[in-house]
Design a protein around this motif. Structure first.
Motif, mmCIF file in Angstrom:
data_model
loop_
_atom_site.group_PDB
_atom_site.id
_atom_site.type_symbol
_atom_site.label_atom_id
_atom_site.label_comp_id
_atom_site.label_asym_id
_atom_site.label_seq_id
_atom_site.Cartn_x
_atom_site.Cartn_y
_atom_site.Cartn_z
ATOM 1 N N UNK A 38 10.778 -1.223 -37.636
ATOM 2 C CA UNK A 38 12.162 -1.122 -37.150
ATOM 3 C C UNK A 38 12.750 -2.484 -36.797
ATOM 4 N N UNK A 39 12.027 -3.564 -37.073
ATOM 5 C CA UNK A 39 12.586 -4.893 -36.858
ATOM 6 C C UNK A 39 12.115 -5.606 -35.612
ATOM 7 N N UNK A 40 11.088 -5.092 -34.967
ATOM 8 C CA UNK A 40 10.505 -5.797 -33.820
ATOM 9 C C UNK A 40 9.488 -6.799 -34.358
ATOM 10 N N UNK A 41 9.729 -8.085 -34.079
ATOM 11 C CA UNK A 41 8.929 -9.145 -34.688
ATOM 12 C C UNK A 41 7.690 -9.534 -33.882
ATOM 13 N N UNK A 42 7.647 -9.202 -32.598
ATOM 14 C CA UNK A 42 6.514 -9.632 -31.774
ATOM 15 C C UNK A 42 6.399 -8.750 -30.547
#
Length: 279
Positions: A77-81
């Protein structure tokens, strides 16, 4: 017999509508929110952090309150870290840490561990506890030292500025030696004002500011990560979660991942042997 219908004059209706509108506005203002209603990604948005929502590199931080995090779903969903709580003080391990650590690794999401500093035990004891419980994984993000006053803890001790800074430097040094990466400092406005303001650290800063941009609250302290809400909504996470943004673009993020340092600080830190280069 037919009951009579009540009669309302136009002025009465108008007055009633105006009063309702005033009550709604006052109630909305009292929440402290800037948009006065949940939006995608945040249950209690504030207009002061609007810019954070559109920054390209987004992340979360989790602890025991977020159970069974679906890291692949969040990553997709676009959470990078993700930063996750590992240890606190000299004898506490977050019960979800080991599961979160492994699940995040398996998902491919970059992850880092944080230690919550307390002020009722020695820094050396806390450093030993962190080292004993947090793996030295080469693929992990730099560790984080969480610096706040322990207002919700049984520990009410507040050291002097000099004593606090000494403990902080002991802990930072131990974390760096254990992981080989320059630790990140997380802090809030109160602790920064009381202890950290005006003090130089080579470390990247992760600043909490949920109602304004960090430069408005931290006297232009350079930041690498910004915690911009504690009422975030993210796919794969049940309930609310802290949301964070990285300062830069995709290229900056790739540089951070490969060096463990804020790209803007690499030139100054290279002589120290940090930033992914062998000492």
């Amino acid at each position: 017999m037919t009951a009579s219908r009540p009669f309302f004059s136009f002025s009465a209706i108008a007055k009633t509508s105006l009063a309702a509108a005033v009550v709604f506005i006052l109630a909305a203002c009292s929440t402290g929110g800037g948009l006065y209603g949940a939006i995608p990604g945040d249950n209690r948005p504030h207009k002061g952090v609007d810019r954070a929502r559109n920054m390209p590199i987004q992340g979360i931080d989790v602890a025991r309150y977020q159970e069974n995090v679906d890291f692949p779903a969040a990553f997709g969903a676009g959470i990078h870290f993700v930063f996750m709580k590992a240890t606190e003080g000299k004898d506490y391990v977050d019960p979800n840490f080991r599961v979160n650590w492994e699940r995040a690794r398996q998902s491919g999401m970059p992850r880092g561990a944080y230690h919550f500093m307390t002020w009722c035990s020695l820094a050396s004891e806390q450093a030993a506890w962190f080292i004993a419980n947090v793996p030295n994984d080469p693929d992990a993000l730099p560790p984080v030292l969480d610096l706040e006053w322990n207002n919700h803890s049984s520990c009410k001790n507040k050291p002097s500025r000099a004593d606090a800074l000494e403990k902080i430097r002991v802990m930072l040094d131990a974390m760096e030696r254990h992981t080989g990466k320059l630790p990140i400092i997380y802090t809030d406005m109160n602790f920064h004002r009381d202890i950290l303001e005006g003090e130089y650290f080579p470390n990247a800063f992760w600043l909490r500011s949920t109602a304004a941009e960090p430069h408005e609250r931290y006297h232009n302290r350079t930041w690498t990560f910004w915690q911009w809400t504690q009422t975030g909504v993210v796919r794969g996470v049940r309930g609310e979660v802290d949301r964070n943004a990285f300062y830069g673009n995709q290229n900056d993020w790739l540089t951070f991942l490969s060096t463990g340092c804020d790209p803007r600080a690499i030139a100054a830190l290279l002589p120290t042997g940090r930033c992914g280069y062998a000492k």
